[in-house]
Design a protein around this motif. Sequence first.
Motif, PDB file in Angstrom:
ATOM      1  N   LEU A 179      -8.469 -11.178  -1.544  1.00 26.78           N
ATOM      2  CA  LEU A 179      -8.084 -11.674  -3.160  1.00 26.78           C
ATOM      3  C   LEU A 179      -7.065 -12.384  -3.075  1.00 26.78           C
ATOM      4  O   LEU A 179      -7.408 -13.503  -3.614  1.00 26.78           O
TER       5      LEU A 179
ATOM      6  N   ALA B  58      -6.293 -10.834  -9.836  1.00 22.38           N
ATOM      7  CA  ALA B  58      -6.666  -9.679  -9.855  1.00 22.38           C
ATOM      8  C   ALA B  58      -5.381  -8.649 -10.063  1.00 22.38           C
ATOM      9  O   ALA B  58      -4.360  -9.315 -10.366  1.00 22.38           O
TER      10      ALA B  58
ATOM     11  N   GLU C 259      -9.162  -5.888   0.743  1.00 25.45           N
ATOM     12  CA  GLU C 259      -9.385  -6.420  -0.834  1.00 25.45           C
ATOM     13  C   GLU C 259      -8.636  -7.398  -1.159  1.00 25.45           C
ATOM     14  O   GLU C 259      -8.633  -8.329  -2.042  1.00 25.45           O
ATOM     15  N   LEU C 260      -7.289  -6.965  -0.528  1.00 22.58           N
ATOM     16  CA  LEU C 260      -5.612  -7.135  -1.011  1.00 22.58           C
ATOM     17  C   LEU C 260      -5.814  -8.325  -0.549  1.00 22.58           C
ATOM     18  O   LEU C 260      -6.011  -9.711  -0.778  1.00 22.58           O
TER      19      LEU C 260
ATOM     20  N   ARG D  18      -5.473  -4.229  -9.442  1.00 30.29           N
ATOM     21  CA  ARG D  18      -5.792  -3.334  -9.060  1.00 30.29           C
ATOM     22  C   ARG D  18      -4.811  -2.458  -8.905  1.00 30.29           C
ATOM     23  O   ARG D  18      -3.608  -2.365  -8.162  1.00 30.29           O
ATOM     24  N   ASN D  19      -5.136  -1.431  -8.951  1.00 26.25           N
ATOM     25  CA  ASN D  19      -4.663   0.213  -8.612  1.00 26.25           C
ATOM     26  C   ASN D  19      -4.975   0.247  -7.368  1.00 26.25           C
ATOM     27  O   ASN D  19      -5.848   0.321  -6.467  1.00 26.25           O
ATOM     28  N   ILE D  20      -3.095   0.867  -6.821  1.00 32.70           N
ATOM     29  CA  ILE D  20      -3.186   0.791  -5.099  1.00 32.70           C
ATOM     30  C   ILE D  20      -4.521   1.869  -4.938  1.00 32.70           C
ATOM     31  O   ILE D  20      -5.183   1.859  -3.700  1.00 32.70           O
TER      32      ILE D  20
ATOM     33  N   ARG E 224       0.976  -0.570  -8.239  1.00 33.30           N
ATOM     34  CA  ARG E 224      -0.524  -1.569  -8.836  1.00 33.30           C
ATOM     35  C   ARG E 224       0.337  -2.232  -8.727  1.00 33.30           C
ATOM     36  O   ARG E 224       1.229  -2.862  -7.895  1.00 33.30           O
TER      37      ARG E 224
ATOM     38  N   MET F 113       0.838  -1.140   0.347  1.00 36.28           N
ATOM     39  CA  MET F 113      -0.038   0.046  -0.081  1.00 36.28           C
ATOM     40  C   MET F 113       0.885   1.423   0.038  1.00 36.28           C
ATOM     41  O   MET F 113       1.064   2.146  -0.483  1.00 36.28           O
TER      42      MET F 113
ATOM     43  N   ASP G 275      -7.180   2.873  -6.154  1.00 36.67           N
ATOM     44  CA  ASP G 275      -8.771   2.231  -5.291  1.00 36.67           C
ATOM     45  C   ASP G 275      -8.988   1.155  -5.374  1.00 36.67           C
ATOM     46  O   ASP G 275      -9.628   0.661  -5.010  1.00 36.67           O
ATOM     47  N   THR G 276      -8.260   0.179  -4.372  1.00 41.07           N
ATOM     48  CA  THR G 276      -7.749  -0.381  -3.278  1.00 41.07           C
ATOM     49  C   THR G 276      -7.227  -0.425  -2.146  1.00 41.07           C
ATOM     50  O   THR G 276      -7.806   0.378  -1.651  1.00 41.07           O
ATOM     51  N   SER G 277      -7.809  -1.479  -0.703  1.00 39.44           N
ATOM     52  CA  SER G 277      -7.166  -1.297   0.419  1.00 39.44           C
ATOM     53  C   SER G 277      -6.857  -3.033   0.774  1.00 39.44           C
ATOM     54  O   SER G 277      -7.183  -3.895   0.167  1.00 39.44           O
TER      55      SER G 277
END
Lengths: 302, 507
Positions: free
Chosen positions: B240, B225, B236-237, B227-229, B214, B209, B231-233
């Motif tokens: 996943l 998946a 969530e990561l 993810r753009n960092i 990304r 983070m 837009d995520t937490s």
Amino acid sequence: MNINANYLAVVFNSTIRMMTPILFVGLGSALCNRVFIFNIGLEGTMLTGAFAAIVANYYTGSIFISLLAAMISAMIVSWIAGIFMVKFKGAMLVVGVSINMLISGLTTFLMQIIFGVKGAYVSTDLVPLHKIDVSMLKQWPILQTMFGSLTYLDFFAFILAIILYFFLFRTVTGFRMRSVGINKVAAQSLGINADRLQIGTVAFSGLLSGIGGCLLTMGGVTMFAQNITAGRGYIAMAAATLGAAHPLGVVAGSAFFGFAQSMANMLQNSSISSQLTMALPYLATILALAIYNFAQIRRHAL
Amino acid sequence: MRNQSNDVILRMENIVKCYGSLIANDNVSLHLNRGEILAVIGENGAGKTTLMKVLYGLEHPDKGDIYLNEKKIQIHNAAQAIANGIGMVQQHFMLFDPFTVTENIVYGKEPKKGLFFDLKKANQTISELSRKFDLPLNPTTKIQGMPVGLRQRVEILKVLYQNADIIVFDEPTAVLTPQEVHELLNTMKRLAEAGKSIIIVTHKLNEVMEVADRAMVMRLGKHVAYRNIADTSIEELSFLMVGRHLVETEIPEISPGKDILRITDLCLTRDGAVPILDHISIHVNAGEIVGIAGVSGNGQSDLVQCIFGLQKADSGQILVNGKNVFNCPVKEVRHSGMAMIPEDRFIWGSAAQASIAETAIMGHYEKPSFSKKGFLNIRTIREFAGKLVKEFSVKADSIAQKTSSLSGGNAQKLIVAREIRQNTPILIACEPTRGIDIGAIQFVHDCLVEKRSEGAAVLLVSSELSEILKLSDRIYVIYEGKINGEFKRGNVSEEELGLLMVGSKKL
């Protein structure tokens, strides 16, 4: 036996002659140690060189071809041993001992076939290595004794030690060789072909041991006897260990064993029983290694 | 935010790599933009290391292509990867200890002067390089004796010296102190700003983070998946990655009982002079987890070995329930009621060639349930091992398979299971979660907490500060063989601990 300058000169001369075959092999052993290969097969490859030198000399009468044959044959045998040790990951001790036993038997067998003799083959028809002319030293008889009846190879052994010193510590190839001995995995991860470097080193150490073998049979008396190396390959390994695998250290180590050998030869003419004098070089080996290791342990303990 | 273009520098397309019947990479695709930091995350065995090995030429894919600047390339070995501008800072440093910094960095691309190695020029080049990237190092120091953080710096400079445009960091923070981690993350950002493209392989999500642009998430050999960092937490990561929500380990409040393990003035010197342990006095109460925080190599391994009888200390006292076991043989120490999860599962914890069943009783085979008159009771052993494997969900085909065939995390679970099921009043846990994935870490933590709830004394030695902070009721900081601070839960921050760990005096 009275000890005077002349006597010391004789001891010096004999020490040099005894030590140079050991020095060649010892340098080979030191290189192997540097790439983390315990090459016990040097005894066998030295014997290979000794035998090939005699055979080539017998057929061609050329000392040059004789030397070449010794180098090449010993190198090939060593190269094969290297492949077994590195590529096929054979236990180094087992591969080495196998080579030694194979060559010991093979040379004895071939000697009977080629020369038709058992035990030893001596001939005055053989052309020995050229001796260096020391007549320019005739004003100094002591020097003449010290450096008399030495071959070019005897001198070359010392030059080679210096060359290898520069090679190991000043060239890139030497640097990489040392690195493989320190951390082979790291060397490989950095794109170095460590296997090839190790096998190459073993092959080259064989070549050097071949020169040592040639010097043994073509130096003083031109003869071949069954197992003429008589453990000199092992003694050379001890010399390399004593010299901390440093080319100049190996010179010192070889000098020690050359001296022990020459004392053994000299004492044969004395009243001491010959069984004892003949054991002298080997006793010296054990003693030297024991003291060396003891000193190492002490040093690490401090 | 960095000025990153959408200019793709590297693409790996549909990589497939099988080891026997195991599919390590199943049609994995990855792309990396110029100047970005991409985090490749996933549990152990998710296939991220395999993917990086393929990229660096250490493994050959069964299928798939690699494009560099949209041109297809073949990478058969590390040398080719380097030649293509791909560098890797490996998890296990590839350094030659007796050589200097310079010698290590220029390795493989040494400047020459005629026949000889031009060391002078090499030293100069390295000085310049180290200044240019603001990574201070003395070029002529030997690696021997260097702290881990500096060693890693050597590795980074090595990659830069090789002129890498793409730099892969494989689990780079596993061995670093918090300060070193902070510095490394800054270095990575700086390198990205300087136009290098960076891949970081890790399972530490807070670092992802902080540093990455990304993230690519891998699970069971597949990429699941991107993810753009921004837009995520972390939640969530981690969902996943693991494929389920993790429940935080709950640590119930209990008041500790009397001290079961008490160590007084334990001293150890090496070679009669260098102090390794310097008057260590610590105690662990019943129902308490006591953490020992420290940079590895500050005596914690020796401390544990001395407690357990694996090494003889010079002086001191080790009381187990009032009985002195100072310098007693291991067997006696174990009988006195101690169990240990050793720091290296393959060196100390198991024998690679032994079966899982054999590993499950190692150190306990003399107990009457396992053997009688020198004969092993095979049936009970099998039953016991089978139970452990099931209860601790060790992933194995059968208990007859070799321990070496287990993944690191599963081998660790097996060893943890063995030591916990001995029901001893004292458990020493050394690096119990080193190199295992989030799911398994969680599990081991739960086990330790459960042990504590049962009233056992747990001594936890870990270089993972977050672990120490999370689990310990009390924390000792060890520095150069001395206790450099003691704290109750919640009375100290990660930063403060980090400072004490590198020797700063009491705060």
